[in-house]
Scaffold this active site. Structure first.
Site, PDB file in Angstrom:
ATOM      1  N   GLU A  81      -1.161  62.787 -61.373  1.00 35.97           N
ATOM      2  CA  GLU A  81      -0.332  62.148 -62.487  1.00 35.97           C
ATOM      3  C   GLU A  81      -0.431  62.578 -63.780  1.00 35.97           C
ATOM      4  O   GLU A  81       0.733  63.009 -64.391  1.00 35.97           O
ATOM      5  CB  GLU A  81      -0.669  60.642 -62.695  1.00 35.97           C
ATOM      6  CG  GLU A  81      -0.433  59.631 -61.733  1.00 35.97           C
ATOM      7  CD  GLU A  81      -1.507  59.528 -60.626  1.00 35.97           C
ATOM      8  OE1 GLU A  81      -2.369  60.230 -60.698  1.00 35.97           O
ATOM      9  OE2 GLU A  81      -1.712  58.413 -59.952  1.00 35.97           O
ATOM     10  N   GLU A 100      -6.080  55.092 -55.930  1.00 40.95           N
ATOM     11  CA  GLU A 100      -5.824  53.705 -56.237  1.00 40.95           C
ATOM     12  C   GLU A 100      -6.138  52.638 -55.460  1.00 40.95           C
ATOM     13  O   GLU A 100      -6.639  51.826 -55.469  1.00 40.95           O
ATOM     14  CB  GLU A 100      -4.619  53.662 -57.195  1.00 40.95           C
ATOM     15  CG  GLU A 100      -4.476  54.437 -58.482  1.00 40.95           C
ATOM     16  CD  GLU A 100      -3.235  54.239 -58.919  1.00 40.95           C
ATOM     17  OE1 GLU A 100      -1.988  54.363 -58.238  1.00 40.95           O
ATOM     18  OE2 GLU A 100      -3.176  53.827 -60.238  1.00 40.95           O
TER      19      GLU A 100
HETATM   20  C1  1HE Z   1       4.937  63.955 -49.675  1.00 40.48           C
HETATM   21  C2  1HE Z   1       3.948  63.581 -50.632  1.00 40.48           C
HETATM   22  C3  1HE Z   1       4.308  62.457 -51.688  1.00 40.48           C
HETATM   23  C4  1HE Z   1       3.039  65.105 -49.212  1.00 40.48           C
HETATM   24  N1  1HE Z   1       5.332  61.708 -51.613  1.00 40.48           N
HETATM   25  N2  1HE Z   1       6.099  63.051 -49.860  1.00 40.48           N
HETATM   26  N3  1HE Z   1       0.789  62.591 -55.474  1.00 40.48           N
HETATM   27  C5  1HE Z   1       0.717  63.940 -55.453  1.00 40.48           C
HETATM   28  O1  1HE Z   1       1.217  64.478 -56.658  1.00 40.48           O
HETATM   29  C6  1HE Z   1       0.394  64.724 -54.249  1.00 40.48           C
HETATM   30  C7  1HE Z   1       1.361  65.429 -53.654  1.00 40.48           C
HETATM   31  N4  1HE Z   1       0.976  66.020 -52.403  1.00 40.48           N
HETATM   32  C8  1HE Z   1       0.076  67.078 -52.247  1.00 40.48           C
HETATM   33  O2  1HE Z   1      -0.442  67.497 -53.085  1.00 40.48           O
HETATM   34  C9  1HE Z   1       0.087  67.801 -50.745  1.00 40.48           C
HETATM   35  O3  1HE Z   1       0.989  67.305 -49.889  1.00 40.48           O
HETATM   36  C10 1HE Z   1      -1.499  67.520 -50.357  1.00 40.48           C
HETATM   37  C11 1HE Z   1      -2.443  68.017 -50.883  1.00 40.48           C
HETATM   38  C12 1HE Z   1      -1.546  65.949 -50.083  1.00 40.48           C
HETATM   39  C13 1HE Z   1      -1.323  67.935 -48.561  1.00 40.48           C
HETATM   40  O4  1HE Z   1      -0.901  69.328 -48.509  1.00 40.48           O
HETATM   41  P1  1HE Z   1      -0.210  69.794 -47.275  1.00 40.48           P
HETATM   42  O5  1HE Z   1      -0.270  71.546 -47.340  1.00 40.48           O
HETATM   43  O6  1HE Z   1      -1.132  69.431 -46.089  1.00 40.48           O
HETATM   44  O7  1HE Z   1       1.141  69.030 -47.099  1.00 40.48           O
HETATM   45  P2  1HE Z   1       2.355  69.368 -47.705  1.00 40.48           P
HETATM   46  O8  1HE Z   1       3.079  70.739 -47.109  1.00 40.48           O
HETATM   47  O9  1HE Z   1       2.447  69.536 -49.239  1.00 40.48           O
HETATM   48  O10 1HE Z   1       3.479  68.114 -47.448  1.00 40.48           O
HETATM   49  C14 1HE Z   1       3.738  67.787 -46.169  1.00 40.48           C
HETATM   50  C15 1HE Z   1       4.867  66.929 -46.106  1.00 40.48           C
HETATM   51  O11 1HE Z   1       4.526  65.526 -46.687  1.00 40.48           O
HETATM   52  C16 1HE Z   1       6.091  67.437 -46.771  1.00 40.48           C
HETATM   53  O12 1HE Z   1       7.356  66.966 -46.301  1.00 40.48           O
HETATM   54  P3  1HE Z   1       8.197  67.750 -45.472  1.00 40.48           P
HETATM   55  O13 1HE Z   1       9.350  66.672 -45.116  1.00 40.48           O
HETATM   56  O14 1HE Z   1       8.594  68.827 -46.388  1.00 40.48           O
HETATM   57  O15 1HE Z   1       7.375  68.275 -44.336  1.00 40.48           O
HETATM   58  C17 1HE Z   1       5.892  66.963 -48.161  1.00 40.48           C
HETATM   59  O16 1HE Z   1       6.900  66.630 -49.085  1.00 40.48           O
HETATM   60  C18 1HE Z   1       5.374  65.509 -48.033  1.00 40.48           C
HETATM   61  N5  1HE Z   1       4.428  64.622 -48.758  1.00 40.48           N
HETATM   62  N6  1HE Z   1       2.829  64.361 -50.590  1.00 40.48           N
HETATM   63  C19 1HE Z   1       6.085  62.018 -50.816  1.00 40.48           C
HETATM   64  N7  1HE Z   1       3.134  62.126 -52.426  1.00 40.48           N
HETATM   65  C20 1HE Z   1       1.264  53.638 -58.632  1.00 40.48           C
HETATM   66  S1  1HE Z   1       1.683  55.161 -59.252  1.00 40.48           S
HETATM   67  C21 1HE Z   1       0.703  56.345 -58.202  1.00 40.48           C
HETATM   68  C22 1HE Z   1       1.320  57.732 -58.782  1.00 40.48           C
HETATM   69  C23 1HE Z   1       0.696  58.717 -57.825  1.00 40.48           C
HETATM   70  O17 1HE Z   1       0.207  58.759 -56.839  1.00 40.48           O
HETATM   71  S2  1HE Z   1       1.254  60.289 -58.547  1.00 40.48           S
HETATM   72  C24 1HE Z   1       0.591  61.553 -56.922  1.00 40.48           C
HETATM   73  C25 1HE Z   1       1.621  61.848 -56.254  1.00 40.48           C
END
Ligand code: 1HE
Length: 265
Positions: free
Chosen positions: A140, A120
């Site tokens: 989402e 976005e």
């Molecule tokens: C996060 C987030 C996040 C990672 N919020 N903390 N977005 C999603 O559903 C996508 C969620 N994220 C992922 O699918 C993956 O993290 C990635 C593909 C982007 C990257 O994967 P990877 O293996 O490199 O990283 P990871 O092990 O999943 O995450 C590393 C750290 O980042 C981990 O934190 P840690 O403290 O355990 O090390 C994760 O929790 C953190 N992290 N993504 C918070 N999104 C206006 S409305 C919009 C609505 C949306 O955007 S919904 C989509 C949300």
């Protein structure tokens, strides 16, 4: 690059603002959280783009690490009643509108995950330079929610409604080539080459006549949404205003004198 962080109030440390001559560089530097966008970051982006310093003519948004942005910071996703949910979404709209309809054209440099709210944010920019590592998704659909940061308006304008429906119905992830062919990115470059390309484009854009950039940012989107009769009238008025500006006259004279840059230069 000169840090101009102090021009703004209470920016989070991970939103780094520098300037390079006429270009503002806005870097999200929160790679440990995959540049997830929390409320503080969204409000800070709004503050930055609503208050572009004098002399800046284009901006680049980029992000540190392997991923542009994992979208909404899911650790902040809490129980919200309907009205709180509406206000939260409207906060994103206001911030991303400040980017799309602000003072300067914005180039986004994308790598790795450009998903959910990250897509976005990218869609609110005017030019997207993607590195070959980029991938796009709207998780989402899989998380049982709906987009709230403007994707339903901006993403179909880039790729068409049916493709956005596919991304959300099925969880489809688009790779860099698919995203480029479908129109998410206008430029596709090698891994690590995005920032240089983004700066090169921003410098070109900064060299345009101010009225041309204004027309492209603020008038063209309205023309494309208006009925033909009104749209053509807006085009005529805009053309006449642009061509009467002294800068346009100087540029035309340069061409007639054989001193203008050649096409594509
Ligand atoms: C996060 C987030 C996040 C990672 N919020 N903390 N977005 C999603 O559903 C996508 C969620 N994220 C992922 O699918 C993956 O993290 C990635 C593909 C982007 C990257 O994967 P990877 O293996 O490199 O990283 P990871 O092990 O999943 O995450 C590393 C750290 O980042 C981990 O934190 P840690 O403290 O355990 O090390 C994760 O929790 C953190 N992290 N993504 C918070 N999104 C206006 S409305 C919009 C609505 C949306 O955007 S919904 C989509 C949300």
């Amino acid at each position: 690059m000169q840090s101009i962080q102090t021009l703004y109030k209470n920016l989070p440390a991970w939103l780094q603002i520098t300037s390079n001559e006429e270009i503002l560089v806005v870097k999200i530097n929160r790679p440990d959280k995959r540049n997830a966008l929390n409320d503080i970051t969204i409000l800070a982006l709004e503050q930055v783009f609503a208050n572009i310093p004098a002399g800046i003519k284009a901006a680049v948004i980029c992000a540190e690490g392997k991923h542009f942005s994992a979208g909404l910071d899911l650790s902040e996703l809490k129980e919200r009643d309907v009205i709180e949910g509406v206000y939260h979404s409207r906060m994103w709209h206001k911030a991303l509108d400040a980017i799309q309809f602000g003072k300067v054209p914005v180039v986004a440099v994308l790598q790795g995950a450009c998903v959910g709210g990250g897509l976005e944010l990218a869609a609110a920019c005017h030019i997207r330079v993607a590195e070959t590592t980029v991938f796009y998704a709207l998780p989402e659909g899989q998380r049982g929610i709906f987009v709230g940061g403007g994707a339903s308006v901006r993403v179909p304008k880039l790729i068409g409604m049916a493709r956005m429906q596919d991304m959300m119905f099925t969880g489809r992830v688009l790779n860099a080539d698919e995203g480029n062919a479908m129109g998410i990115s206008q430029y596709l470059v090698a891994a690590g080459a995005g920032f240089e390309k983004g700066m090169e484009l921003a410098k070109k854009i900064a060299g345009n006549a101010g009225m041309t950039n204004y027309a492209l940012m603020h008038v063209l989107p309205r023309i494309t949404e208006a009925a033909q009769e009104q749209a053509l009238m807006m085009e005529s008025l805009m053309a006449a205003i642009a061509q009467s500006a002294p800068e346009a006259k100087e540029r035309l004279q340069l061409f007639l004198d054989g001193k203008a840059k050649k096409l594509g230069e």
